[in-house]
Design a protein around this motif. Sequence first.
Motif, PDB file in Angstrom:
ATOM      1  N   PHE A  80       8.097   3.390  -9.733  1.00 17.99           N
ATOM      2  CA  PHE A  80       6.658   3.224  -9.867  1.00 17.99           C
ATOM      3  C   PHE A  80       6.151   2.086  -8.986  1.00 17.99           C
ATOM      4  O   PHE A  80       5.157   2.236  -8.273  1.00 17.99           O
ATOM      5  N   LEU A  81       6.830   0.941  -9.041  1.00 17.49           N
ATOM      6  CA  LEU A  81       6.413  -0.208  -8.238  1.00 17.49           C
ATOM      7  C   LEU A  81       6.554   0.071  -6.751  1.00 17.49           C
ATOM      8  O   LEU A  81       5.700  -0.316  -5.956  1.00 17.49           O
ATOM      9  N   LYS A  82       7.626   0.759  -6.362  1.00 17.94           N
ATOM     10  CA  LYS A  82       7.819   1.105  -4.951  1.00 17.94           C
ATOM     11  C   LYS A  82       6.691   2.011  -4.474  1.00 17.94           C
ATOM     12  O   LYS A  82       6.099   1.793  -3.417  1.00 17.94           O
ATOM     13  N   ASP A  83       6.353   3.022  -5.274  1.00 13.07           N
ATOM     14  CA  ASP A  83       5.269   3.936  -4.914  1.00 13.07           C
ATOM     15  C   ASP A  83       3.937   3.192  -4.833  1.00 13.07           C
ATOM     16  O   ASP A  83       3.127   3.446  -3.942  1.00 13.07           O
ATOM     17  N   LEU A  84       3.709   2.277  -5.763  1.00  8.13           N
ATOM     18  CA  LEU A  84       2.476   1.503  -5.769  1.00  8.13           C
ATOM     19  C   LEU A  84       2.373   0.617  -4.527  1.00  8.13           C
ATOM     20  O   LEU A  84       1.319   0.556  -3.884  1.00  8.13           O
ATOM     21  N   ILE A  85       3.462  -0.044  -4.183  1.00 17.38           N
ATOM     22  CA  ILE A  85       3.476  -0.892  -2.991  1.00 17.38           C
ATOM     23  C   ILE A  85       3.281  -0.054  -1.750  1.00 17.38           C
ATOM     24  O   ILE A  85       2.516  -0.415  -0.851  1.00 17.38           O
ATOM     25  N   ASP A  86       3.946   1.099  -1.677  1.00 17.91           N
ATOM     26  CA  ASP A  86       3.786   1.983  -0.531  1.00 17.91           C
ATOM     27  C   ASP A  86       2.336   2.441  -0.392  1.00 17.91           C
ATOM     28  O   ASP A  86       1.802   2.536   0.711  1.00 17.91           O
ATOM     29  N   LYS A  87       1.701   2.702  -1.519  1.00 12.60           N
ATOM     30  CA  LYS A  87       0.314   3.160  -1.507  1.00 12.60           C
ATOM     31  C   LYS A  87      -0.605   2.085  -0.917  1.00 12.60           C
ATOM     32  O   LYS A  87      -1.479   2.381  -0.116  1.00 12.60           O
ATOM     33  N   PHE A  88      -0.395   0.833  -1.308  1.00 14.72           N
ATOM     34  CA  PHE A  88      -1.268  -0.230  -0.836  1.00 14.72           C
ATOM     35  C   PHE A  88      -0.923  -0.715   0.566  1.00 14.72           C
ATOM     36  O   PHE A  88      -1.797  -1.168   1.289  1.00 14.72           O
ATOM     37  N   THR A  89       0.331  -0.654   0.953  1.00 12.01           N
ATOM     38  CA  THR A  89       0.703  -1.111   2.287  1.00 12.01           C
ATOM     39  C   THR A  89       0.610  -0.008   3.309  1.00 12.01           C
ATOM     40  O   THR A  89       0.695  -0.279   4.507  1.00 12.01           O
TER      41      THR A  89
END
Length: 112
Positions: A80-89
């Motif tokens: 979840f955190l990886k996907d969230l970071i990927d979404k914002f970066t």
Amino acid sequence: MSINAKHLATFILGAAAGVAAHKYLQSEEGEKLLEDLKTKASDLKAEAEGAVDKAPEYFQELKTKGSEAIKSNFPDAEKFLKDLIDKFTGAGATGTTSTENGDVAAVTPSAQ
């Protein structure tokens, strides 16, 4: 700036308190108080230095236990955190992530 009676009274009371404290500290009882304060201050200093020395070990343990607790209670949290970071970066399909020991590893998307 004018000096009024209130300021003058405050100054006189402060000076009187200073003189009284000086007289007290010159007595035998005052010297004993100063020695006690010096002893307590050196004890506190030693305790603080010990805490500073133990801090890195404590935070490493906290990091390890916290990571283990999150992984056991929330198994999908890392994804979840990886996907969230990927979404914002904007990393989207590929990116990097940190491993447990702090190394950076390449992340490739899984087939969907």
